[in-house]
Design a protein around this motif. Structure first.
Motif, PDB file in Angstrom:
ATOM      1  N   LEU A 148       0.835  -1.195   0.000  1.00  0.00           N
ATOM      2  CA  LEU A 148       0.000   0.000   0.000  1.00  0.00           C
ATOM      3  C   LEU A 148       0.872   1.248   0.000  1.00  0.00           C
ATOM      4  O   LEU A 148       1.982   1.251   0.540  1.00  0.00           O
ATOM      5  N   SER A 149       0.360   2.320  -0.570  1.00  0.00           N
ATOM      6  CA  SER A 149       1.061   3.601  -0.515  1.00  0.00           C
ATOM      7  C   SER A 149       0.965   4.176   0.894  1.00  0.00           C
ATOM      8  O   SER A 149       0.183   3.700   1.733  1.00  0.00           O
ATOM      9  N   GLY A 150       1.737   5.241   1.156  1.00  0.00           N
ATOM     10  CA  GLY A 150       1.677   5.875   2.471  1.00  0.00           C
ATOM     11  C   GLY A 150       0.294   6.389   2.792  1.00  0.00           C
ATOM     12  O   GLY A 150      -0.199   6.225   3.914  1.00  0.00           O
ATOM     13  N   GLY A 151      -0.350   7.019   1.803  1.00  0.00           N
ATOM     14  CA  GLY A 151      -1.701   7.521   2.038  1.00  0.00           C
ATOM     15  C   GLY A 151      -2.684   6.414   2.333  1.00  0.00           C
ATOM     16  O   GLY A 151      -3.569   6.551   3.187  1.00  0.00           O
ATOM     17  N   GLU A 152      -2.537   5.280   1.624  1.00  0.00           N
ATOM     18  CA  GLU A 152      -3.423   4.140   1.866  1.00  0.00           C
ATOM     19  C   GLU A 152      -3.176   3.544   3.245  1.00  0.00           C
ATOM     20  O   GLU A 152      -4.121   3.182   3.963  1.00  0.00           O
ATOM     21  N   GLN A 153      -1.918   3.452   3.654  1.00  0.00           N
ATOM     22  CA  GLN A 153      -1.620   2.924   4.987  1.00  0.00           C
ATOM     23  C   GLN A 153      -2.225   3.812   6.074  1.00  0.00           C
ATOM     24  O   GLN A 153      -2.750   3.307   7.074  1.00  0.00           O
ATOM     25  N   GLN A 154      -2.170   5.122   5.859  1.00  0.00           N
ATOM     26  CA  GLN A 154      -2.736   6.001   6.880  1.00  0.00           C
ATOM     27  C   GLN A 154      -4.253   5.890   6.935  1.00  0.00           C
ATOM     28  O   GLN A 154      -4.858   5.999   8.006  1.00  0.00           O
ATOM     29  N   ARG A 155      -4.884   5.625   5.811  1.00  0.00           N
ATOM     30  CA  ARG A 155      -6.327   5.422   5.821  1.00  0.00           C
ATOM     31  C   ARG A 155      -6.686   4.094   6.491  1.00  0.00           C
ATOM     32  O   ARG A 155      -7.722   3.992   7.156  1.00  0.00           O
ATOM     33  N   ASP A 184      -5.150  15.650   1.597  1.00  0.00           N
ATOM     34  CA  ASP A 184      -6.494  16.198   1.440  1.00  0.00           C
ATOM     35  C   ASP A 184      -7.568  15.134   1.650  1.00  0.00           C
ATOM     36  O   ASP A 184      -8.611  15.402   2.249  1.00  0.00           O
ATOM     37  N   VAL A 185      -7.311  13.934   1.147  1.00  0.00           N
ATOM     38  CA  VAL A 185      -8.274  12.842   1.341  1.00  0.00           C
ATOM     39  C   VAL A 185      -8.420  12.536   2.831  1.00  0.00           C
ATOM     40  O   VAL A 185      -9.534  12.404   3.353  1.00  0.00           O
ATOM     41  N   LEU A 186      -7.294  12.463   3.536  1.00  0.00           N
ATOM     42  CA  LEU A 186      -7.342  12.155   4.966  1.00  0.00           C
ATOM     43  C   LEU A 186      -8.060  13.257   5.735  1.00  0.00           C
ATOM     44  O   LEU A 186      -8.901  12.982   6.601  1.00  0.00           O
ATOM     45  N   LEU A 187      -7.756  14.502   5.414  1.00  0.00           N
ATOM     46  CA  LEU A 187      -8.415  15.605   6.105  1.00  0.00           C
ATOM     47  C   LEU A 187      -9.913  15.610   5.828  1.00  0.00           C
ATOM     48  O   LEU A 187     -10.723  15.943   6.718  1.00  0.00           O
ATOM     49  N   ARG A 242     -10.895  21.487  -0.605  1.00  0.00           N
ATOM     50  CA  ARG A 242     -10.098  20.496  -1.329  1.00  0.00           C
ATOM     51  C   ARG A 242     -10.278  19.118  -0.724  1.00  0.00           C
ATOM     52  O   ARG A 242     -10.410  18.113  -1.408  1.00  0.00           O
ATOM     53  N   ALA A 243     -10.281  19.067   0.605  1.00  0.00           N
ATOM     54  CA  ALA A 243     -10.421  17.788   1.301  1.00  0.00           C
ATOM     55  C   ALA A 243     -11.757  17.142   0.983  1.00  0.00           C
ATOM     56  O   ALA A 243     -11.836  15.943   0.709  1.00  0.00           O
ATOM     57  N   ARG A 244     -12.814  17.924   1.023  1.00  0.00           N
ATOM     58  CA  ARG A 244     -14.137  17.375   0.718  1.00  0.00           C
ATOM     59  C   ARG A 244     -14.175  16.857  -0.715  1.00  0.00           C
ATOM     60  O   ARG A 244     -14.698  15.775  -0.987  1.00  0.00           O
ATOM     61  N   ALA A 245     -13.635  17.626  -1.639  1.00  0.00           N
ATOM     62  CA  ALA A 245     -13.658  17.236  -3.058  1.00  0.00           C
ATOM     63  C   ALA A 245     -12.900  15.935  -3.277  1.00  0.00           C
ATOM     64  O   ALA A 245     -13.352  15.034  -3.976  1.00  0.00           O
ATOM     65  N   ASN A 246     -11.719  15.810  -2.658  1.00  0.00           N
ATOM     66  CA  ASN A 246     -10.933  14.598  -2.833  1.00  0.00           C
ATOM     67  C   ASN A 246     -11.591  13.395  -2.207  1.00  0.00           C
ATOM     68  O   ASN A 246     -11.543  12.283  -2.735  1.00  0.00           O
ATOM     69  N   THR A 247     -12.243  13.597  -1.057  1.00  0.00           N
ATOM     70  CA  THR A 247     -12.938  12.488  -0.412  1.00  0.00           C
ATOM     71  C   THR A 247     -14.102  12.020  -1.261  1.00  0.00           C
ATOM     72  O   THR A 247     -14.347  10.820  -1.420  1.00  0.00           O
ATOM     73  N   THR A 249     -14.308  12.242  -4.474  1.00  0.00           N
ATOM     74  CA  THR A 249     -13.733  11.531  -5.632  1.00  0.00           C
ATOM     75  C   THR A 249     -13.368  10.104  -5.261  1.00  0.00           C
ATOM     76  O   THR A 249     -13.635   9.153  -5.980  1.00  0.00           O
ATOM     77  N   GLU A 250     -12.728   9.943  -4.077  1.00  0.00           N
ATOM     78  CA  GLU A 250     -12.351   8.604  -3.612  1.00  0.00           C
ATOM     79  C   GLU A 250     -13.584   7.728  -3.471  1.00  0.00           C
ATOM     80  O   GLU A 250     -13.592   6.563  -3.849  1.00  0.00           O
ATOM     81  N   SER A 251     -14.665   8.298  -2.889  1.00  0.00           N
ATOM     82  CA  SER A 251     -15.883   7.506  -2.684  1.00  0.00           C
ATOM     83  C   SER A 251     -16.497   7.086  -3.999  1.00  0.00           C
ATOM     84  O   SER A 251     -16.997   5.974  -4.155  1.00  0.00           O
ATOM     85  N   ALA A 252     -16.460   7.995  -4.978  1.00  0.00           N
ATOM     86  CA  ALA A 252     -17.040   7.689  -6.274  1.00  0.00           C
ATOM     87  C   ALA A 252     -16.292   6.564  -6.975  1.00  0.00           C
ATOM     88  O   ALA A 252     -16.861   5.740  -7.674  1.00  0.00           O
ATOM     89  N   GLU A 253     -14.978   6.534  -6.757  1.00  0.00           N
ATOM     90  CA  GLU A 253     -14.184   5.484  -7.387  1.00  0.00           C
ATOM     91  C   GLU A 253     -14.413   4.135  -6.719  1.00  0.00           C
ATOM     92  O   GLU A 253     -14.224   3.107  -7.296  1.00  0.00           O
TER      93      GLU A 253
END
Length: 253
Positions: A148-155, A184-187, A242-247, A249-253
């Motif tokens: 997993l990437s760093g961002g994925e590990q933190q999630r 931004d996704v985490l926030l 930005r955080a809301r937008a990225n989150t 996007t993640e949910s949509a994917e």
């Protein structure tokens, strides 16, 4: 908004080379549900020590810490509680996220999330899968941390922090190892938790994170020197947008 964590007159000192060092000096702090609160300050200012005291990981030398739930019952005064009672409070009312993720490398993402669960294993696995889906990692449940990437590990670490549905989440430099997009996704996820009524407490050096927070407390030499006012409800800060937008996007994917 309910006060879910409260410190009253908290002090902490250590002995370094035969000299006493006061890390915290009579700190008062209230962390409320529905808010993202940031603790900022230079290295050595006492931020992480205060987080650990509020998280019942380190006892204060003086003062008291109170931990509440979202049910409106009186908060628990943690002074004098046994190690077992403190551990029970940590498991049921507090979730932790750390800069270094603290995932067990030999276990899958799913297993890492399930490990702190206090109920039956089957129930825990079902909840863990729901949480991994919430943080956008449903398809990565069987992957090891090294995959997993760093961002994925933190999630994954955030999903683990939520496994027992705590009313408060405490995070120590949670974006410190992340790129801007992952940050931004985490926030955005932290914002969702606050919007649900949880208390979110972040220790950070990152100006973007303190900009994102609702309330900012600055520590200097173990005491608060500045408290920023709560942002107006009608104002959306750029990082939050930005955080809301990225989150989303993640949910949509």
């Amino acid at each position: 908004m309910n006060a879910l964590l409260r410190a009253e007159g908290v002090g902490k000192s250590y002995t370094l080379r035969g000299r006493r060092v006061d890390v915290l000096r009579g700190v008062d702090l209230t962390v409320r549900g529905g808010e993202v609160t940031a603790l900022v300050g230079h290295s050595g200012s006492g931020k992480t020590t205060l987080l650990h005291i509020l998280g019942l990981l380190t006892p204060p030398d003086s003062g008291r810490v109170f931990v509440a739930d979202t049910d409106g019952a009186d908060p628990v005064d943690t002074a004098g509680l046994s190690d077992g009672a403190l551990a029970d409070l940590r498991r049921s009312r507090l979730g932790f996220v750390f800069q270094s993720y603290n995932l067990l490398p030999q276990h899958s993402a799913l297993r890492n999330v399930v490990l702190p669960f206090t109920g039956r294993r089957a129930e825990g696995e079902a909840r863990a899968r729901t949480l991994l889906a919430r943080v956008g990692l449903a398809e990565r449940a069987d992957h090891l941390p090294s995959e997993l990437s760093g961002g994925e590990q933190q999630r994954v670490a955030l999903a683990r922090a939520l496994i027992n549905d705590p009313p408060a989440v405490l995070a120590d430099e949670p974006t410190g190892n992340l790129d801007t997009e992952s940050e931004d996704v985490l926030l955005g996820l932290f914002r969702e938790l606050a919007d649900e009524g949880r208390a979110v407490l972040l220790v950070t050096h990152n100006p973007s994170v303190s900009e994102f927070a609702d309330v900012v407390h600055r520590l200097e030499k173990g005491a608060f020197v500045q408290v920023a006012a709560e942002k107006p409800a009608t104002v959306e800060k750029p990082v939050a947008e930005r955080a809301r937008a990225n989150t989303q996007t993640e949910s949509a994917e």
